[in-house]
Structures are given as C-alpha cells and as structure tokens.
Scaffold this motif. Structure first.
Motif, PDB file in Angstrom:
ATOM      1  N   GLU A   1       0.842  -1.198   0.000  1.00 56.09           N
ATOM      2  CA  GLU A   1       0.000   0.000   0.000  1.00 56.09           C
ATOM      3  C   GLU A   1       0.886   1.261   0.000  1.00 56.09           C
ATOM      4  OE1 GLU A   1      -3.117   1.652   3.152  1.00 56.09           O
ATOM      5  OE2 GLU A   1      -3.162  -0.549   3.010  1.00 56.09           O
ATOM      6  N   ARG A   2       1.931   1.240   0.830  1.00 58.07           N
ATOM      7  CA  ARG A   2       2.871   2.363   0.854  1.00 58.07           C
ATOM      8  C   ARG A   2       3.559   2.519  -0.507  1.00 58.07           C
ATOM      9  NH1 ARG A   2       6.340   5.041   4.824  1.00 58.07           N
ATOM     10  NH2 ARG A   2       5.544   3.726   6.500  1.00 58.07           N
ATOM     11  N   ALA A   3       3.959   1.381  -1.086  1.00 59.04           N
ATOM     12  CA  ALA A   3       4.628   1.413  -2.392  1.00 59.04           C
ATOM     13  C   ALA A   3       3.701   2.021  -3.448  1.00 59.04           C
ATOM     14  CB  ALA A   3       5.047   0.001  -2.802  1.00 59.04           C
ATOM     15  N   HIS A   4       2.419   1.648  -3.386  1.00 53.02           N
ATOM     16  CA  HIS A   4       1.472   2.154  -4.380  1.00 53.02           C
ATOM     17  C   HIS A   4       1.280   3.666  -4.225  1.00 53.02           C
ATOM     18  CE1 HIS A   4      -0.334  -2.148  -4.876  1.00 53.02           C
ATOM     19  NE2 HIS A   4       0.935  -2.056  -5.217  1.00 53.02           N
ATOM     20  N   GLY A   5       1.190   4.109  -2.979  1.00 50.95           N
ATOM     21  CA  GLY A   5       1.081   5.549  -2.729  1.00 50.95           C
ATOM     22  C   GLY A   5       2.304   6.286  -3.255  1.00 50.95           C
ATOM     23  N   LEU A   6       3.443   5.683  -3.015  1.00 52.44           N
ATOM     24  CA  LEU A   6       4.717   6.248  -3.469  1.00 52.44           C
ATOM     25  C   LEU A   6       4.723   6.370  -5.000  1.00 52.44           C
ATOM     26  CD1 LEU A   6       7.456   7.003  -2.275  1.00 52.44           C
ATOM     27  CD2 LEU A   6       8.166   4.630  -2.535  1.00 52.44           C
ATOM     28  N   GLY A   7       4.367   5.294  -5.667  1.00 57.14           N
ATOM     29  CA  GLY A   7       4.353   5.296  -7.130  1.00 57.14           C
ATOM     30  C   GLY A   7       3.382   6.328  -7.674  1.00 57.14           C
ATOM     31  N   GLU A   8       2.216   6.416  -7.045  1.00 53.73           N
ATOM     32  CA  GLU A   8       1.223   7.401  -7.505  1.00 53.73           C
ATOM     33  C   GLU A   8       1.739   8.826  -7.311  1.00 53.73           C
ATOM     34  OE1 GLU A   8      -2.713   6.766  -5.956  1.00 53.73           O
ATOM     35  OE2 GLU A   8      -2.765   4.682  -6.624  1.00 53.73           O
ATOM     36  N   SER A   9       2.429   9.063  -6.202  1.00 52.14           N
ATOM     37  CA  SER A   9       2.911  10.427  -5.933  1.00 52.14           C
ATOM     38  C   SER A   9       4.017  10.821  -6.917  1.00 52.14           C
ATOM     39  CB  SER A   9       3.370  10.574  -4.484  1.00 52.14           C
ATOM     40  OG  SER A   9       4.549   9.853  -4.262  1.00 52.14           O
ATOM     41  N   LEU A  10       4.682   9.849  -7.510  1.00 55.08           N
ATOM     42  CA  LEU A  10       5.696  10.161  -8.513  1.00 55.08           C
ATOM     43  C   LEU A  10       5.081  10.281  -9.899  1.00 55.08           C
ATOM     44  CD1 LEU A  10       8.400   7.617  -7.308  1.00 55.08           C
ATOM     45  CD2 LEU A  10       8.604  10.095  -7.192  1.00 55.08           C
ATOM     46  N   LEU A  11       4.313   9.263 -10.287  1.00 60.61           N
ATOM     47  CA  LEU A  11       3.881   9.195 -11.691  1.00 60.61           C
ATOM     48  C   LEU A  11       2.755  10.172 -12.028  1.00 60.61           C
ATOM     49  CD1 LEU A  11       4.469   7.560 -14.332  1.00 60.61           C
ATOM     50  CD2 LEU A  11       2.407   6.238 -13.774  1.00 60.61           C
ATOM     51  N   LEU A  12       1.722  10.236 -11.174  1.00 59.73           N
ATOM     52  CA  LEU A  12       0.520  10.979 -11.573  1.00 59.73           C
ATOM     53  C   LEU A  12       0.754  12.490 -11.707  1.00 59.73           C
ATOM     54  CD1 LEU A  12      -2.204   8.888  -9.669  1.00 59.73           C
ATOM     55  CD2 LEU A  12      -1.076   8.436 -11.865  1.00 59.73           C
ATOM     56  N   PRO A  13       1.457  13.147 -10.778  1.00 59.61           N
ATOM     57  CA  PRO A  13       1.723  14.578 -10.992  1.00 59.61           C
ATOM     58  C   PRO A  13       2.587  14.817 -12.237  1.00 59.61           C
ATOM     59  CG  PRO A  13       2.200  13.942  -8.720  1.00 59.61           C
ATOM     60  CD  PRO A  13       1.986  12.675  -9.488  1.00 59.61           C
ATOM     61  N   MET A  14       3.502  13.871 -12.494  1.00 55.64           N
ATOM     62  CA  MET A  14       4.381  14.019 -13.663  1.00 55.64           C
ATOM     63  C   MET A  14       3.583  13.882 -14.963  1.00 55.64           C
ATOM     64  SD  MET A  14       7.886  11.950 -14.574  1.00 55.64           S
ATOM     65  CE  MET A  14       7.312  10.431 -13.842  1.00 55.64           C
ATOM     66  N   THR A  15       2.746  12.854 -15.076  1.00 56.84           N
ATOM     67  CA  THR A  15       1.974  12.691 -16.317  1.00 56.84           C
ATOM     68  C   THR A  15       1.000  13.852 -16.483  1.00 56.84           C
ATOM     69  OG1 THR A  15       0.399  11.250 -15.173  1.00 56.84           O
ATOM     70  CG2 THR A  15       2.164  10.175 -16.396  1.00 56.84           C
ATOM     71  N   ASP A  16       0.449  14.313 -15.372  1.00 54.61           N
ATOM     72  CA  ASP A  16      -0.462  15.449 -15.449  1.00 54.61           C
ATOM     73  C   ASP A  16       0.261  16.680 -16.021  1.00 54.61           C
ATOM     74  OD1 ASP A  16      -3.065  16.608 -14.811  1.00 54.61           O
ATOM     75  OD2 ASP A  16      -1.946  17.828 -13.376  1.00 54.61           O
ATOM     76  N   SER A  17       1.466  16.938 -15.538  1.00 53.48           N
ATOM     77  CA  SER A  17       2.236  18.085 -16.054  1.00 53.48           C
ATOM     78  C   SER A  17       2.584  17.892 -17.528  1.00 53.48           C
ATOM     79  CB  SER A  17       3.519  18.269 -15.239  1.00 53.48           C
ATOM     80  OG  SER A  17       3.211  18.769 -13.961  1.00 53.48           O
ATOM     81  N   ILE A  18       3.017  16.681 -17.894  1.00 56.79           N
ATOM     82  CA  ILE A  18       3.376  16.431 -19.302  1.00 56.79           C
ATOM     83  C   ILE A  18       2.156  16.668 -20.196  1.00 56.79           C
ATOM     84  CG2 ILE A  18       4.171  14.698 -20.989  1.00 56.79           C
ATOM     85  CD1 ILE A  18       5.749  13.360 -18.665  1.00 56.79           C
TER      86      ILE A  18
END
Lengths: 369, 369
Positions: A278-295
């Motif tokens: 669960e922590r890993a998933h939160g971590l991955g989301e906090s990295l990927l989703l803001p980045m894809t949103d900006s791109i």
C-alpha cells in the motif's frame, strides 16, 4: 556592538562571511542577509540597523526513531508537531515589527499578517531583543500552501522563541507559557518524555499525524538546545508529488532523500506485506501521476507553474506582487476578486525548466545520457 | 599506421586522449583502453598490438516515439530487439580472438564463451579487421543476469558488425545475412519500416516486449549509420528495482532518468486512469520493496551484494575470479559445485556504500541535509 561581535566571529571571519551576504531593502530600509548555508552562521541570518537577526537553525533528522532518539538525547524531550507551511521569524527592528522568511528576506505580506494577527506591540515591549519563530500555515499562502489544517486562509503557529542576535532558544515550557499568556497560537505539544518513552510513543504519534496528512514532529530537549525531526509518509509522498509536478526544476537529491525515508520508515514500522505494498502504491502514484499530469498539460499548450492564493487588504497584495517582481519571479494572475474589502488573488509563479525540457522531449528531441 | 591515424586524430589530440587511457593486460599481452566517455573517441576503445578496437557507440534515446522517430530518421528504419545483458565486442587481434566488455576490458570468461559458442576461426578468416558486436544474455552471467530469455545459462546474440578500427557499421541486411550464413545467433528483427510506419508499429512491439519483461528496441537506418533506442516499462522498473536494492551505490541521475521515461511513456501510450495507476503501483513497488528488503537484511547482520552465477570449465571460472580480483572487486563465494565437468559458481560482488550508509542510519545517526 559591532556585527562580528554580535555574531561571535572574528573580524576576519566576518569579512569572509560578508562576501556571501545579499543586500536587499524593505520600505527604504537596507539590510543584508545570508541566503545559503555557511559553516560559521545560520542560513537566513540578517544584519539590519546595527542588529543581528539569527537564521533559524537547520533541524537535524533521524531515519529511525528507535535508535535515533536515544542517540541524540540523554534527557527528557518535548515532542511537538512539525507544521507544513513556511518558517517565519518575527522581530522588532528599530521600532518596527518585521517578518523574515527562512532565507532572511523581509516579506511584506508576512510582515502585514503577523502585525495584524499577533499582539506584537505589547509582546515585544515585554520581550525586546528576542525573535518569535513560527510557521505560517493554511491554504491561502504565497509560499507553501497546505489544506490539512483547520485554517481557512492563513494562520501563525509559534514553535520557538529565541534571542535575536545569538539565536539562543528559550526553554520549551517557558516559551509555551509566554505564548499562552499573550494568546499567541502555538504548535501542538504531544508531551514531554524520557528518551525510552519517546521511542515508545512517537511511532503512534506519527501514525496519527500521517492519517491526517500532516507533516511530522520536532523533538527537543526541554531547554530547546537540541532538536531532532521526523516526518510522516504523507509528508514524504506529498513532497515527492510536488517535486514530480515540476520534475526538471527540483533537485534529484530532494527526491532521493524522501524515497530513502520511506524505506527506513517501512522497515521500522514493521509493516505487513499488504501494508508495505500500500505504501509502495502511494509512493508510485505520488511520482507518476503529478508528472503525467504536467506532461499532458504542457502537451496541450499550457505553461505550468506553482499556483497560490492570497487574501489581504488590496495594498498588501499589491506590495506582495511588487516584492515577487523585485525577487525576479514572473507571476501570472489567474483570479482576482474582492471579498469583504479584501483582495483574493490567485496567481501562478512561472517555472522554466520543466516547461522547456518537457516540450523538448515531446518534440522528439534525442536524449544522450 | 599509427594509432592516431587509425583513430582519425591529430597527434596532439591523441596525446591528450592518451592521458585518459588505462593500461591493462590479458595473458601477458598489454593493452590500453578508454574507460569513460570522451568527446573525441568512443568509450571502451582499445589499443592493442598496434591496432584499434573502437568502442561501441552510445545509442541515443527518444522519450516519445511519435515525434522522436520522424525527428531522427528520414528513411527506412530497421527495428530490432534491444537485449538486456552485457555488450561485448569480439575481435581477432594478432591471431587471437578476444571478447571485450563495453568499457574495453578483455574478459577471460567472455573470451572463452565466444570462442566456444561461435565459429570465430572461420568467421574472422573470411572477415578480418571487423568486430562482431552483440549481447551476452541469460541467467548465468557475471555482469547483467536476466531471466526473461529462453536461455539456460548464457548465450550470444549479434546486433552489429563494424570495422574494427573505424567503428563503421555494416548495413543491417548484410550483417543479418552474414550472421545467418555463419549460424551466429542474432537479435530479433521486427521489420524494416518507413518512419510513419515505424511510429505506428513500435508501440505495439513495445507492449509485447513489455509483457515478456524484455528490454526494448533499437531502431536504425538500414545502413546502420544512425541508431535510436526506446525501452519498455519492465526495463525502466527493473532498473529502478536494481538501483534501489543498492540505493547508496547507484547514481540519483540513473533513477531520475528512468522515472522520467515512465512519465513520458504513460502519456504517449494514452493510458486509462486504471492503467496509469497500475503503472504507478509497479513503479512504487520497484522502488520500495527492494530497498526495504536490503535494509532488513542489513538489519539482520547480513552484508548485501550483487549475486551472480556462472558455469564454465573450472579453469575458466578460476580465471574469471582472478580477473575480478585484478579489477579490485571483492568476491564472496556463495555456492560451488560441479555439473558434467563444469564448475557452477555462485558468488557475490561486495558493495560498500549501501551497507555502510544503511547501517549508519539504523544506528540512529542524524541526517544533516
């Protein structure tokens, strides 16, 4: 008393330091401040009108509470909440109360807010030559907005009182009593514990703060002489999400350190495999989703930036915008309205590198690594 | 012909380059190689017995296929599989066939394997002064093991044939014909496409490779003159998992670049929110789980390192161990058995920083960032 004496430096050491000081001014009053870290003196130290306002010291951190607390403390420690906002020092200089940001800049917005929110006149009359240190928190905040507090616009929370020139702290209990007496809102005290008790109590405190998406704790000896901080997963992941919204503008070390903190916390908290995932998933989301949103936003032709909202008397908002321009920031106004005589301004601080780099890669530019 | 002429450098440029060359020897034969990147000459370039073995050029990368392919190519491109193993150049020097690693070191294990697996004698008789470039893949591999191929121990796959001294490549079709003729196994060719077709076809190829946990593709003009690579999410996340098993031994830039690739791929592949979250979760797991595993093992008193297994004649394994010692590596033997006259050795390459740093933080050491 000359500056070098107030700072406890030799004349030669002071001359060396002087090369790193930046000259600025506020309402026609010139001051010098130290914008970066140096060995001799704290970052954010200010020299103004013959007096020194010491920088707020960097609080060291442990990655493991269990061993870090007994390593760092051998007497009782006060555990208080670490707030997620911006650090401000309030001091009275030559008859005028000023609000200094972490790097030692007089911020007109902060200066106005502390003057209007805090009983500064009577406080500094009773306690001259000290500085009141605290966090400005809340959603309407020109530097570090956060939604996790029960604050509508912006609020001050005291977490330290120190001698202005030496930076010597008051003890925790004295400081809390003074703040109570002057009705200055202050950060929450969880308790004062002997080190073994602190080891036992802090993980539960961190879990509770984490559940509320809050930042963490500052522990310190009751005399305030030694401090230590520790942050929640929510803070680590929140910082990563912020960094990866602007991936090319934030240091790689910034992100790496927060990833490492997550690893140590997961091990110390003895997480089940499910909780760890669960922590890993939160971590991955906090990295990927803001980045894809900006791109995606840049792909759609938008220029991204850091959005803030502030609320104050119109002249104070004007002065803040002027201040940002003086600092070299480019501001885009996104929204501007009046509510009960106050101006509510939403603006974006432009950032450069992420916009440019992302556009370049979207255009098919080759990476030679 | 002198070295500087073979390299196409002035005598002065060659003298400057010489300062960066490292002297090494193989079976009493001295050679010089260029271990790092320089502007003038490819990394891994070797000078031995009066001849030059050019380094394999760094293949540039695009982050977006859609724009990257037409930007980089204006004629037909061959799309081949990029394999996840270690890069080797095979060349015949002064009558002896040698295997060079990417950085230009003669590896005794690789040299033995290519001599025994490939028809090197007849091949180099027909094609003198060339180098055969390929990837050593499979699970029993002293550098970069991978389980995703149908290879029991180790295998060679050709992906280039180049002039030994100039590095000038053969065309893709000629190279593939030669390999077929000599029954040299080669990397898979997906097809030769005009740029717009390549834009259309490559995402599906990447998705298929990703499903098989394979690495990616190399695209190149049919004359081999221009190359471009692109990798799968499995490769990006696999690299991150590897880096975060040894977080303090791997560069922060290494990890940052792979995070960025994931962001661009997710946007280009126009992923649904569910698919994007799935990618984010995989990303988070590849960062957190190897890191917590390493922290836990160090906490339990283990010293972690990179484990490898190799299988070869006993004297070849001895020679590899000696080679590693000469390179300054410390090797711990984990398993050692004989199977059908071959020695199957499992060993760990010791790493230092992650063991030390993690232990320090577990001991409660304070972080001053």
């Amino acid at each position: 008393m000359e500056y070098h004496d107030q700072l406890g430096l030799s004349r030669q050491a002071f001359d060396e330091l002087s090369e790193h000081l930046q000259v600025d001014s506020y309402e026609g009053r010139e001051y010098r401040h130290l914008p970066g870290y140096r060995k001799s003196v704290e970052k954010g130290t200010v020299l103004v009108c013959g007096t020194v306002v010491r920088g707020f010291p960097k609080v060291p951190r442990c990655l493991v509470l269990d061993e870090g607390i007994p390593q760092h403390f051998d007497a009782a420690v006060a555990v208080e909440e670490k707030l997620n906002g911006y650090n401000v020092r309030v001091a009275k200089i030559d008859g005028e109360v000023l609000g200094f940001t972490r790097s030692g800049i007089v911020c007109p917005f902060t200066t106005h807010k502390v003057r209007s929110m805090l009983p500064v006149e009577s406080f500094f009359e009773a306690h001259p030559e000290i500085m009141l240190c605290g966090e400005m928190i809340g959603p309407e905040n020109p530097y570090t907005p956060a939604d996790c507090y029960t604050v509508d616009s912006i609020a001050f929370r005291a977490f330290d009182i120190r001698k202005q020139a030496s930076g010597k702290p008051f003890g925790v209990e004295t400081r809390r009593e003074i703040c109570t007496e002057w009705e200055i809102p202050q950060t929450k005290l969880f308790g004062i514990y002997e080190p073994p008790e602190a080891v036992e109590s802090t993980p539960e405190i961190i879990r509770e703060l984490d559940a509320g998406r809050r930042e963490g704790i500052v522990m310190q000896t009751v005399d305030g002489g030694q401090q230590l901080k520790y942050t929640t997963s929510a803070a680590n992941q929140g910082d990563l999400a912020f960094a990866f919204e602007f991936p090319f503008d934030y240091g790689r070390d910034f992100s790496f350190r927060r990833l490492i903190r997550e690893g140590f916390q997961s091990v110390e908290f003895d997480e089940s495999e499910a909780r760890q995932r669960e922590r890993a998933h939160g971590l991955g989301e906090s990295l990927l989703l803001p980045m894809t949103d900006s791109i995606e936003r840049i792909q759609d032709g938008e220029r991204i930036g850091q959005q803030h909202t502030v609320r104050a008397e119109p002249r104070v908002v004007d002065r803040l915008l002027e201040h940002f321009r003086e600092q070299g920031l480019t501001i885009d106004i996104e929204g501007d309205r009046r509510v009960d005589g106050e101006r509510v301004l939403t603006f974006t601080k432009q950032i450069q590198r992420t916009n440019d780099k992302v556009q370049t890669y979207l255009d098919g530019t080759i990476v030679r690594e």
